[in-house]
Write a protein that holds these residues in place. Structure first.
Motif, PDB file in Angstrom:
ATOM      1  N   ASP A 297       0.863  -1.185   0.000  1.00  0.00           N
ATOM      2  CA  ASP A 297       0.000   0.000   0.000  1.00  0.00           C
ATOM      3  C   ASP A 297       0.897   1.232   0.000  1.00  0.00           C
ATOM      4  OD1 ASP A 297      -1.934   1.937   0.280  1.00  0.00           O
ATOM      5  OD2 ASP A 297      -3.109   0.812   1.742  1.00  0.00           O
ATOM      6  N   ALA A 299       0.488   4.166  -1.345  1.00  0.00           N
ATOM      7  CA  ALA A 299      -0.205   5.420  -1.049  1.00  0.00           C
ATOM      8  C   ALA A 299      -0.318   5.642   0.458  1.00  0.00           C
ATOM      9  CB  ALA A 299      -1.584   5.428  -1.701  1.00  0.00           C
ATOM     10  N   ALA A 300      -0.693   4.612   1.197  1.00  0.00           N
ATOM     11  CA  ALA A 300      -0.830   4.753   2.648  1.00  0.00           C
ATOM     12  C   ALA A 300       0.527   4.975   3.313  1.00  0.00           C
ATOM     13  CB  ALA A 300      -1.507   3.519   3.237  1.00  0.00           C
ATOM     14  N   LEU A 302       3.162   6.364   2.097  1.00  0.00           N
ATOM     15  CA  LEU A 302       3.626   7.725   1.837  1.00  0.00           C
ATOM     16  C   LEU A 302       2.794   8.760   2.596  1.00  0.00           C
ATOM     17  CD1 LEU A 302       4.373   7.535  -2.001  1.00  0.00           C
ATOM     18  CD2 LEU A 302       6.005   7.448  -0.105  1.00  0.00           C
ATOM     19  N   ALA A 303       1.487   8.592   2.565  1.00  0.00           N
ATOM     20  CA  ALA A 303       0.614   9.565   3.229  1.00  0.00           C
ATOM     21  C   ALA A 303       0.852   9.608   4.736  1.00  0.00           C
ATOM     22  CB  ALA A 303      -0.847   9.235   2.936  1.00  0.00           C
ATOM     23  N   LYS A 331       5.498   3.699  -8.627  1.00  0.00           N
ATOM     24  CA  LYS A 331       4.718   4.860  -9.063  1.00  0.00           C
ATOM     25  C   LYS A 331       3.362   4.419  -9.606  1.00  0.00           C
ATOM     26  CE  LYS A 331       4.531   8.972 -11.900  1.00  0.00           C
ATOM     27  NZ  LYS A 331       5.205   9.931 -12.801  1.00  0.00           N
ATOM     28  N   ALA A 334       1.167   3.500  -6.654  1.00  0.00           N
ATOM     29  CA  ALA A 334       0.740   4.657  -5.866  1.00  0.00           C
ATOM     30  C   ALA A 334      -0.368   5.431  -6.560  1.00  0.00           C
ATOM     31  CB  ALA A 334       1.940   5.573  -5.599  1.00  0.00           C
ATOM     32  N   GLN A 337      -3.580   3.598  -6.473  1.00  0.00           N
ATOM     33  CA  GLN A 337      -4.147   3.594  -5.126  1.00  0.00           C
ATOM     34  C   GLN A 337      -4.660   4.975  -4.707  1.00  0.00           C
ATOM     35  OE1 GLN A 337      -0.694   2.104  -3.102  1.00  0.00           O
ATOM     36  NE2 GLN A 337      -1.098  -0.032  -3.639  1.00  0.00           N
ATOM     37  N   HIS A 339      -2.849   8.040  -4.851  1.00  0.00           N
ATOM     38  CA  HIS A 339      -1.873   9.027  -4.397  1.00  0.00           C
ATOM     39  C   HIS A 339      -1.729  10.109  -5.455  1.00  0.00           C
ATOM     40  CE1 HIS A 339       1.317  10.239  -1.651  1.00  0.00           C
ATOM     41  NE2 HIS A 339       2.059  10.528  -2.697  1.00  0.00           N
ATOM     42  N   ARG A 340      -1.903  11.374  -5.060  1.00  0.00           N
ATOM     43  CA  ARG A 340      -1.903  12.470  -6.025  1.00  0.00           C
ATOM     44  C   ARG A 340      -0.862  13.534  -5.706  1.00  0.00           C
ATOM     45  NH1 ARG A 340      -4.037   9.083  -8.280  1.00  0.00           N
ATOM     46  NH2 ARG A 340      -6.172   8.945  -9.116  1.00  0.00           N
ATOM     47  N   ASP A 341       0.120  13.224  -4.907  1.00  0.00           N
ATOM     48  CA  ASP A 341       1.160  14.190  -4.562  1.00  0.00           C
ATOM     49  C   ASP A 341       1.968  14.543  -5.815  1.00  0.00           C
ATOM     50  OD1 ASP A 341       3.349  15.599  -3.624  1.00  0.00           O
ATOM     51  OD2 ASP A 341       3.720  14.269  -1.933  1.00  0.00           O
ATOM     52  N   LEU A 344       5.531  13.094  -6.219  1.00  0.00           N
ATOM     53  CA  LEU A 344       5.694  11.642  -6.130  1.00  0.00           C
ATOM     54  C   LEU A 344       6.992  11.167  -6.776  1.00  0.00           C
ATOM     55  CD1 LEU A 344       4.652   8.814  -5.412  1.00  0.00           C
ATOM     56  CD2 LEU A 344       3.309   8.858  -7.531  1.00  0.00           C
TER      57      LEU A 344
END
Length: 412
Positions: A297, A299-300, A302-303, A331, A334, A337, A339-341, A344
Motif C-alpha cells: 500500500d 499510497a498509505a 507515503l501519506a 509509481k 501509488a 491507489q 496518491h496524487r502528490d 511523487l
C-alpha cells in the motif's frame, strides 16, 4: 591523483534541488565540492547519486529461471524455489546439506555487476551461503542470513556455527522471517546484532497468510512450515496472538537499526508501529507480482510518513536487478491507489537513494552527493527537463555509466 570534476546536463545530488549544468568534484574517492559549470569529464543526461538496492539476494542470480514466471501464491513460489535450490532434492537448510548445490560465488558476482550496470552502487545483499561473500565495487552492506533453526538447534550448534561464519566480517545479520525461525532464535538475532553494533534485516508481511501464522499458528503458511518438519514454538503453541509486526516487536527486533523487506500485508496499526520504531520498509513490487501477490500500500505508506526504500529482491523472484524498474512499478501502484502528490517522482527517487542509505545505516555516506560522501553516482540517458519524472518512469535500462569511489567502473 588530483581532483576530477564531473559535470552533466543536470545533477541530482539528493541533497537539494536539481542543478542544471551542475558538477561534482571528486578526490580520493570522496565528493569534495558541488557546483555548476562544465568539468573535464562531461556527461549528457542526468547525473544522480548512486542508487541503493535495499533488498536483494545476489547469489540467486544463477537461479533466474525461477523468476521468469508468475506464481499462484507465495507458498507456491516457495515450493518451486526450494526444489530448485536443492536441485530437486529434499534437503534441509543445514549448511552441510546445501553445500555445492549451485555456484553461489558466480551468481553473486554476476548479480553485483548487473546492479552496477543499471546505476546501483550500493546494496543490502542477503547472503545465505558464505561462498556468496564476494569482493566487487558494489558498496553497501552484506547480511548473513539465519534460516531454519529451531530454538534447540540454535542452542546445540546453530549459534556457534553462525558466529564462526560471520567471523570478523563487516556484515549485518538477517534472521530470514517469522515463519523460518523459532521464537528464541529471532530474539537472539537482535541481541547478537546489537552486541556487535551491526544492522538487522528481515522479511515481513510478504505472504497473505503470515498474519494467520503468527497469530494462531494455522493456515497455508503453517502447513508449509509443517511440511518442512520445523517444530517451531508458534506451531506448537497455537501462535503468539500477535500480528507479524507486533510479534517481531515483542522479540526486540524492530528499531531504526532494522529494516524490513516487502511489507505488503500491513494494516494501519502495523504501519504505525513501524513508524514509531523508525523501521524502514524496503518495497519490492516486481517481485511481489512474480509471486502472484498484491502490491504494498504505497499510497498509505507515503501519506502516513513511513520511511521506505526500494529493493529488487533476487532474480529468483524478479525479472531484473534494475532498481528503477521497481521505482516505476511503485509509481504505478501509488497512482492506482489514489496518491496524487505532485512530488511523487522526487519522493520515489529519494526512496531509491536516501531511503536505502537510511535502511543500511549509511546516511550521508551513500545515496547522496555532498562534500564528504562517497563519490558514487550514475548517469542516465533520460530527459533532463524533468529529471525526477524521467528517472522514475523511464530510467530503467537507460544507465550509460556508473562511477564508484570516483572511478568510472562501467560506461557504454
Amino acid at each position: 591523483m588530483g581532483p576530477v570534476v564531473h559535470s552533466a546536463t543536470v545533477v541530482l545530488t539528493m541533497d537539494g534541488p536539481p542543478i542544471p549544468g551542475g558538477n561534482v568534484t571528486v578526490e580520493d574517492g570522496r565528493v569534495v565540492a558541488i557546483g555548476a559549470g562544465r568539468g573535464e569529464v562531461h556527461w549528457d543526461g542526468v547525473l544522480v547519486a548512486g542508487l541503493v538496492n535495499a533488498h536483494t539476494h545476489l547469489q540467486y542470480t544463477c537461479m533466474a529461471e525461477v523468476g521468469q514466471r508468475v506464481y499462484d501464491s507465495f507458498e507456491h513460489w516457495s515450493e518451486v524455489f526450494n526444489r530448485a535450490y536443492f536441485k530437486g532434492g529434499e534437503g534441509t537448510w543445514d549448511p552441510a546439506e546445501r553445500a555445492g548445490a549451485w555456484d553461489w560465488r558466480a551468481g553473486a558476482l554476476d548479480g553485483a555487476w548487473q546492479c552496477l550496470r543499471s546505476g546501483t552502487t550500493s546494496a543490502a545483499d542477503i547472503v545465505t551461503d558464505p561462498e556468496a561473500f564476494v569482493d566487487t565495487p558494489l558498496g553497501g552492506l552484506p547480511y548473513l542470513e539465519i534460516i531454519g533453526d529451531t530454538d534447540a538447534s540454535w542452542i546445540a550448534d546453530g549459534r556457534e556455527r553462525f558466529l564462526a561464519t560471520l567471523g570478523g566480517r563487516n556484515a549485518g545479520i538477517s534472521p530470514h522471517s517469522p515463519y523460518t525461525l523459532d521464537t528464541g532464535v529471532l530474539a537472539d538475532s537482535a541481541v547478537l546484532a546489537r552486541e556487535r553494533g551491526t544492522r538487522l534485516h528481515i522479511h515481513l508481511a510478504e505472504s497473505a497468510h503470515e498474519r494467520e501464522y503468527t497469530i494462531s499458528g494455522t493456515g497455508p503458511l503453517a502447513e508449509l512450515v509443517s511440511a518442512w518438519c520445523a517444530p517451531f514454538a508458534l506451531l506448537r503453541d497455537g501462535g503468539s496472538g500477535l500480528a507479524p509486526a507486533a510479534y517481531l516487536d515483542s522479540l526486540g527486533l524492530l528499531g531504526p537499526d532494522c529494516h524490513l523487506a516487502h511489507g505488503i500485508y500491513l494494516g494501519a496499526d502495523d504501519r504505525a508501529l513501524l513508524r514509531e520504531r523508525g523501521t524502514t520498509i524496503a518495497l519490492c513490487p516486481r517481485s511481489n507480482r512474480v509471486l502472484g501477490l498484491d502490491g504494498p500500500d504505497v499510497a498509505a505508506l507515503l501519506a502516513e510518513g513511513n520511511p521506505i526504500a526500494v529493493g529488487t529482491d533476487s532474480l529468483s523472484s524478479s525479472p531484473s536487478l534494475d532498481l528503477l524498474a521497481d521505482v516505476a512499478a511503485l509509481k504505478e501502484l501509488a497512482v492506482r491507489q489514489g496518491h496524487r502528490d505532485p512530488d511523487l517522482d522526487r519522493v520515489l527517487i529519494e526512496a531509491a537513494t536516501l531511503g536505502g542509505a537510511r535502511a543500511l545505516g549509511m546516511e550521508g555516506e551513500i545515496g547522496v552527493l555532498r562534500p564528504g560522501a562517497r563519490a558514487d553516482f550514475a548517469l542516465f540517458d533520460v530527459d533532463p527537463r524533468e529529471p525526477y519524472r524521467s528517472l522514475a518512469e523511464n530510467g530503467a535500462g537507460r544507465c550509460v555509466a556508473t562511477v564508484v569511489g570516483g572511478k568510472i567502473i562501467w560506461a557504454l
